[in-house]
Design an enzyme around this catalytic site. Structure first.
Site, mmCIF file in Angstrom:
data_model
loop_
_atom_site.group_PDB
_atom_site.id
_atom_site.type_symbol
_atom_site.label_atom_id
_atom_site.label_comp_id
_atom_site.label_asym_id
_atom_site.label_seq_id
_atom_site.Cartn_x
_atom_site.Cartn_y
_atom_site.Cartn_z
ATOM 1 C CG ASP A 34 6.253 4.178 44.414
ATOM 2 O OD1 ASP A 34 6.559 5.266 43.882
ATOM 3 O OD2 ASP A 34 6.675 3.080 44.008
ATOM 4 C CG ASP A 179 10.814 2.407 40.901
ATOM 5 O OD1 ASP A 179 9.922 1.823 41.540
ATOM 6 O OD2 ASP A 179 11.021 3.642 40.985
HETATM 7 C C1 DX5 Z 1 10.926 4.133 45.838
HETATM 8 C C2 DX5 Z 1 9.811 4.036 44.804
HETATM 9 C C3 DX5 Z 1 10.151 4.740 43.526
HETATM 10 C C4 DX5 Z 1 10.371 6.243 43.729
HETATM 11 C C5 DX5 Z 1 11.002 6.832 42.483
HETATM 12 O O1 DX5 Z 1 10.714 3.188 46.841
HETATM 13 O O2 DX5 Z 1 9.546 2.680 44.487
HETATM 14 O O3 DX5 Z 1 9.104 4.531 42.573
HETATM 15 O O4 DX5 Z 1 9.137 6.868 43.972
HETATM 16 O O5 DX5 Z 1 11.266 8.161 42.785
HETATM 17 P P1 DX5 Z 1 12.585 8.880 42.200
HETATM 18 O O6 DX5 Z 1 12.382 8.894 40.707
HETATM 19 O O7 DX5 Z 1 12.503 10.255 42.829
HETATM 20 O O8 DX5 Z 1 13.753 8.067 42.625
HETATM 21 ZN ZN ZN Z 2 8.194 2.412 42.780
#
Ligand code: DX5
Ligand code: ZN
Length: 218
Positions: A34, A179
């Site tokens: 990310d 996501d």
């Molecule tokens: C948020 C990111 C996601 C996040 C997902 O901006 O793009 O990939 O890390 O994390 P969880 O699964 O904890 O929502």
């Molecule tokens: Zn992400």
């Protein structure tokens, strides 16, 4: 068959080698990087995510997908092309014109990297339709981008259904990836709606047994 991309946003930096290794052993299909530039979203993870990418490449051959939450898509695409990642996904909301999006899609693909577009919760799915013939993957955000540990936004499921139907009716072969806020409950919902790749961050990292959590998701 459902695949899981594990996000490293919520891991502890000092444990990163062990965590990467444990996620791979648990069966992660991809590592989800990310990249946030502090402009497109307020957090800045550019340094730590470059470090994680280098570390992953030293430890494992599990493919890396990069989720660019940045304004300067071209610059960050170049940096990750140079690190030979498998897939680069950028946000449709970060690019002004259709021409510019097409140019970036070709640039990434010409460098033998798979390409995807990501779409925020309040952007209508139809915005993606002109680009579908050129994409390997779509990343449907089920939280506002910018941080981990947020709650799944329920309207995402309907969006995934509509997208999945449109892809099927037009005979495209594109992965639908979701996501944000994915856990054993929301995973079932989005897979039933047509998603085939799940990004998971906090649900996995907070679980006491990665393998068990992975099996529940798959
Ligand atoms: C948020 C990111 C996601 C996040 C997902 O901006 O793009 O990939 O890390 O994390 P969880 O699964 O904890 O929502
Ligand atoms: Zn992400």
């Amino acid at each position: 068959m459902v695949e899981v991309a594990t996000s490293l946003l919520s891991i502890k930096e000092q444990d990163c080698v062990q965590t990467i290794y444990n996620l791979e052993v648990a069966g992660a299909n991809y590592f989800h990087i990310d990249v946030m530039d502090g402009k497109f979203v307020k957090n800045d993870t550019t340094e730590i995510m470059r470090k994680y990418t280098e570390t992953i490449k030293q430890i494992t051959s599990t493919p890396i997908e990069v989720h660019l939450m940045v304004e300067d898509v071209e610059a960050y695409s170049k940096a990750y092309i140079d690190m030979q990642v498998k897939t680069i996904i950028f946000h449709i909301e970060s690019i002004k014109s259709e021409k510019e999006i097409m140019k970036l899609l070709s640039y990434i693909k010409e460098n033998n990297v798979q390409v995807g577009l990501s779409i925020n919760p309040n952007t209508e799915i139809e915005k993606l339709y002109p680009y579908l013939p050129y994409l390997h993957r779509i990343l449907v955000m089920s939280v506002e981008p910018g941080k981990g540990g947020q709650k799944f936004i329920e309207t995402s499921t309907e969006k995934i259904k509509r997208l999945s139907r449109f892809i099927y009716e037009n005979g495209y072969d594109i992965d639908i990836e979701v996501d944000g806020g994915i856990n054993d409950k929301t995973a079932k919902e989005v897979v039933d709606a047509g998603a085939n790749i799940l990004v998971v961050g906090s649900y996995m990292i907070n679980s006491s047994n990665y393998k068990e959590a992975m099996q529940k998701l798959k």
